[in-house]
Design a protein around this motif. Structure first.
Motif, PDB file in Angstrom:
ATOM      1  N   ILE A   7       8.475   8.395  -9.289  1.00  0.00           N
ATOM      2  CA  ILE A   7       7.653   7.288  -9.334  1.00  0.00           C
ATOM      3  C   ILE A   7       6.346   7.888  -9.971  1.00  0.00           C
ATOM      4  O   ILE A   7       5.928   8.984  -9.711  1.00  0.00           O
ATOM      5  N   GLU A   8       5.804   7.153 -11.033  1.00  0.00           N
ATOM      6  CA  GLU A   8       4.473   7.648 -11.931  1.00  0.00           C
ATOM      7  C   GLU A   8       3.485   6.646 -11.946  1.00  0.00           C
ATOM      8  O   GLU A   8       3.971   5.448 -12.816  1.00  0.00           O
ATOM      9  N   THR A   9       2.541   6.752 -11.536  1.00  0.00           N
ATOM     10  CA  THR A   9       1.491   5.822 -11.579  1.00  0.00           C
ATOM     11  C   THR A   9       0.074   6.389 -11.921  1.00  0.00           C
ATOM     12  O   THR A   9      -1.348   5.879 -11.669  1.00  0.00           O
ATOM     13  N   SER A  10      -0.082   7.457 -12.596  1.00  0.00           N
ATOM     14  CA  SER A  10      -1.120   8.411 -12.701  1.00  0.00           C
ATOM     15  C   SER A  10      -2.378   7.684 -13.467  1.00  0.00           C
ATOM     16  O   SER A  10      -3.633   8.072 -13.326  1.00  0.00           O
ATOM     17  N   THR A  14       3.149   2.152 -15.513  1.00  0.00           N
ATOM     18  CA  THR A  14       3.752   2.043 -14.234  1.00  0.00           C
ATOM     19  C   THR A  14       5.199   2.347 -14.453  1.00  0.00           C
ATOM     20  O   THR A  14       5.801   1.756 -15.264  1.00  0.00           O
ATOM     21  N   SER A  15       5.436   3.418 -13.997  1.00  0.00           N
ATOM     22  CA  SER A  15       6.883   3.926 -14.393  1.00  0.00           C
ATOM     23  C   SER A  15       7.816   4.338 -12.906  1.00  0.00           C
ATOM     24  O   SER A  15       7.416   5.029 -12.170  1.00  0.00           O
ATOM     25  N   ALA A  16       9.221   4.029 -13.016  1.00  0.00           N
ATOM     26  CA  ALA A  16      10.076   4.619 -12.293  1.00  0.00           C
ATOM     27  C   ALA A  16      11.185   4.973 -12.914  1.00  0.00           C
ATOM     28  O   ALA A  16      11.680   4.262 -14.118  1.00  0.00           O
ATOM     29  N   VAL A  30       9.395   2.096 -18.076  1.00  0.00           N
ATOM     30  CA  VAL A  30       7.938   2.347 -18.443  1.00  0.00           C
ATOM     31  C   VAL A  30       7.311   1.069 -18.522  1.00  0.00           C
ATOM     32  O   VAL A  30       7.665   0.229 -19.690  1.00  0.00           O
ATOM     33  N   ALA A  31       6.452   0.312 -17.762  1.00  0.00           N
ATOM     34  CA  ALA A  31       5.685  -0.710 -17.974  1.00  0.00           C
ATOM     35  C   ALA A  31       4.491  -0.335 -18.313  1.00  0.00           C
ATOM     36  O   ALA A  31       3.392   0.195 -17.645  1.00  0.00           O
ATOM     37  N   SER A  32       3.953  -0.283 -19.686  1.00  0.00           N
ATOM     38  CA  SER A  32       2.776  -0.098 -20.231  1.00  0.00           C
ATOM     39  C   SER A  32       1.473  -1.199 -20.096  1.00  0.00           C
ATOM     40  O   SER A  32       1.849  -2.369 -20.031  1.00  0.00           O
ATOM     41  N   GLN A  33       0.290  -0.530 -19.751  1.00  0.00           N
ATOM     42  CA  GLN A  33      -0.711  -1.296 -19.418  1.00  0.00           C
ATOM     43  C   GLN A  33      -1.547  -1.726 -20.764  1.00  0.00           C
ATOM     44  O   GLN A  33      -2.796  -2.181 -20.560  1.00  0.00           O
ATOM     45  N   VAL A  34      -1.345  -1.171 -21.934  1.00  0.00           N
ATOM     46  CA  VAL A  34      -2.079  -0.917 -23.110  1.00  0.00           C
ATOM     47  C   VAL A  34      -2.737  -2.240 -23.247  1.00  0.00           C
ATOM     48  O   VAL A  34      -3.918  -2.310 -23.516  1.00  0.00           O
ATOM     49  N   ASP A  35      -2.122  -3.529 -23.282  1.00  0.00           N
ATOM     50  CA  ASP A  35      -2.369  -4.660 -23.584  1.00  0.00           C
ATOM     51  C   ASP A  35      -3.864  -5.207 -22.638  1.00  0.00           C
ATOM     52  O   ASP A  35      -4.460  -5.633 -22.946  1.00  0.00           O
ATOM     53  N   ILE A  53      -0.165  -2.214  -8.600  1.00  0.00           N
ATOM     54  CA  ILE A  53       0.327  -2.895  -7.414  1.00  0.00           C
ATOM     55  C   ILE A  53       1.022  -4.029  -7.796  1.00  0.00           C
ATOM     56  O   ILE A  53       2.346  -4.323  -7.237  1.00  0.00           O
ATOM     57  N   GLU A  54       0.730  -4.693  -8.652  1.00  0.00           N
ATOM     58  CA  GLU A  54       1.673  -5.965  -8.925  1.00  0.00           C
ATOM     59  C   GLU A  54       2.909  -5.714  -9.546  1.00  0.00           C
ATOM     60  O   GLU A  54       4.102  -6.325  -9.714  1.00  0.00           O
ATOM     61  N   ARG A  55       3.136  -4.626 -10.470  1.00  0.00           N
ATOM     62  CA  ARG A  55       4.300  -4.216 -11.142  1.00  0.00           C
ATOM     63  C   ARG A  55       5.216  -3.434 -10.587  1.00  0.00           C
ATOM     64  O   ARG A  55       6.495  -3.204 -11.046  1.00  0.00           O
ATOM     65  N   LEU A  56       4.773  -2.293  -9.486  1.00  0.00           N
ATOM     66  CA  LEU A  56       5.602  -1.148  -9.276  1.00  0.00           C
ATOM     67  C   LEU A  56       6.717  -1.445  -8.461  1.00  0.00           C
ATOM     68  O   LEU A  56       8.012  -1.107  -8.786  1.00  0.00           O
ATOM     69  N   ASP A  57       6.925  -2.578  -7.555  1.00  0.00           N
ATOM     70  CA  ASP A  57       8.293  -2.930  -7.061  1.00  0.00           C
ATOM     71  C   ASP A  57       9.224  -3.309  -7.975  1.00  0.00           C
ATOM     72  O   ASP A  57      10.393  -2.960  -7.706  1.00  0.00           O
ATOM     73  N   SER A  58       8.931  -4.229  -8.827  1.00  0.00           N
ATOM     74  CA  SER A  58       9.912  -4.595 -10.082  1.00  0.00           C
ATOM     75  C   SER A  58      10.380  -3.590 -10.603  1.00  0.00           C
ATOM     76  O   SER A  58      11.354  -3.345 -11.141  1.00  0.00           O
TER      77      SER A  58
END
Ligand code: KG4
Ligand code: ZN
Length: 339
Positions: A7-10, A14-16, A30-35, A53-58
């Motif tokens: 798990i990576e959220t540094s 947001t990545s798992a 990997v869910a990028s937050q660039v936008d 918080i919103e994305r990590l579970d999924s």
């Protein structure tokens, strides 16, 4: 065989990911937050934490589904607990602790920069160690002596701006936007790397530390030196902008290559590995490959997917820490600084 969920959220990804035995990647989501951060020109910590918080579970669910694993077949949970934005790190650390407790699986706290240092070994048939590791990311520029995955010694580091930070700031100066590294690289393709002689800051002649704030400031003065203290950018032709990008990129790369070769000479090691977000830069990859080939050194760059932030590298290094008995309790904390 050992299967690790990482798990990576540094920061702003947001990545798992799920990795077997530290090398075989079963999934890397990997869910990028660039936008979300682009309009602010950089990462806004509160927005990053909220998005994690919103994305990590999924993201975790998807990583496990793609890998075809369940809580029963996972052997441990590895999580980045340093360095990074503390609020962002805490989201991943809290999720990892919760899963560790609920599933009854060991917990491993992983240093993000050391995971970048390990990342070239992912999907390699034979481990490349011992090696000199050059790690170039948004927050760090580091040279390591990597004896083994769990024996990594820092040889030198940035004294001010990191290489990626310099790319991001130069992108802002050139009006390119965020994140800057890939945009500067794209613009540099049309430019002449010899057009502007930007400074190569080496510090003391035998120093393995880095400084990139000078070259960044030189770019700023070069742009605004074309006229006023503002509006210098508009006076530059597209060709001149491309020349500045290419010359800046070359100045940074020259320093990175020279210092890495200095570390090779210092340590006597015959292998070089490259990792971190800036390692996605193809000009850097080929410059370092050429310098290594000239000296008959083995060279391994992390695959591009494992250069920018990702959880596969966290699971991969986490495997080796687990093997070495380096597990954490539920009191695992998050830290802004690297080990
Ligand atoms: O490792 P990373 O994804 O995050 C941190 O741990 O900081 O590195 C991000 C950094 C950013 O500064 C970004 O601009 C830079 O890596 N970067 C690049 C390239 N791709 C990403 N810099 C130069 N050229 C690239 N192609
Ligand atoms: Zn990183």
């Amino acid at each position: 065989m050992s299967t690790i969920l990482g798990i990576e959220t540094s920061c702003d990804e947001t990545s798992a990911g799920v990795v077997e035995d530290g090398v075989r990647v079963l999934s890397n989501v990997v869910a990028s937050q660039v936008d979300l951060h682009a309009k602010y020109g950089g990462v806004v910590p509160e927005i990053a934490s909220r998005a994690h918080i919103e994305r990590l579970d999924s993201v975790i669910e998807e990583a496990m589904a793609v890998a075809g694993v369940t809580q029963e077949t996972i052997d441990a949970i590895a999580v980045t607990n340093r360095p990074g934005l503390v609020g962002a790190l805490l989201i991943g650390v809290t999720a990892a602790k919760t899963l560790s407790w609920a599933w009854g699986k060991p917990l491993v706290g992983v240093d993000h920069i050391r995971a970048h240092a390990y990342s070239a070994a992912i999907e390699m048939d034979a481990p490349p160690w011992p090696a000199v590791g050059l790690i170039v990311s948004g927050g760090h520029t580091s040279l390591f002596r990597i004896a083994s995955p769990t024996s990594i010694e820092l040889l030198g580091a940035t004294t001010d701006d990191a290489a990626g930070e310099a790319f991001d700031k130069v992108a802002t100066i050139l009006g390119l936007g965020y994140p800057g590294g890939p945009l500067v690289e794209k613009l540099a393709r049309d430019g002449d790397p010899k057009a502007v002689d930007f400074p190569r800051t080496m510090l003391a002649h035998d120093s393995l530390d880095f400084s990139f704030s000078g070259v960044k400031t030189a770019v700023l003065y070069h742009v605004h030196g074309h006229g006023r203290t503002s509006g210098g950018l508009e006076r530059l032709a597209p060709r001149e902008l491309a020349d500045i990008a290419a010359s800046f990129q070359q100045a940074v790369i020259d320093v990175l290559v020279r210092k890495t070769m200095l570390a090779v000479a210092r340590t006597g090691l015959r292998t070089v590995v490259l990792g971190g977000g800036v390692a996605a830069n193809t000009t850097l990859r080929s410059a370092l490959a050429a310098a290594c080939a000239e000296r008959k050194l083995a060279f391994h760059a992390a695959k591009t997917a494992y250069c920018t932030d990702n959880a596969a590298m966290i699971a991969a290094l986490g495997y080796h820490q687990l093997q070495a008995g380096d597990t954490a309790g539920l009191d695992l904390d998050a830290y802004a600084s690297a080990l």
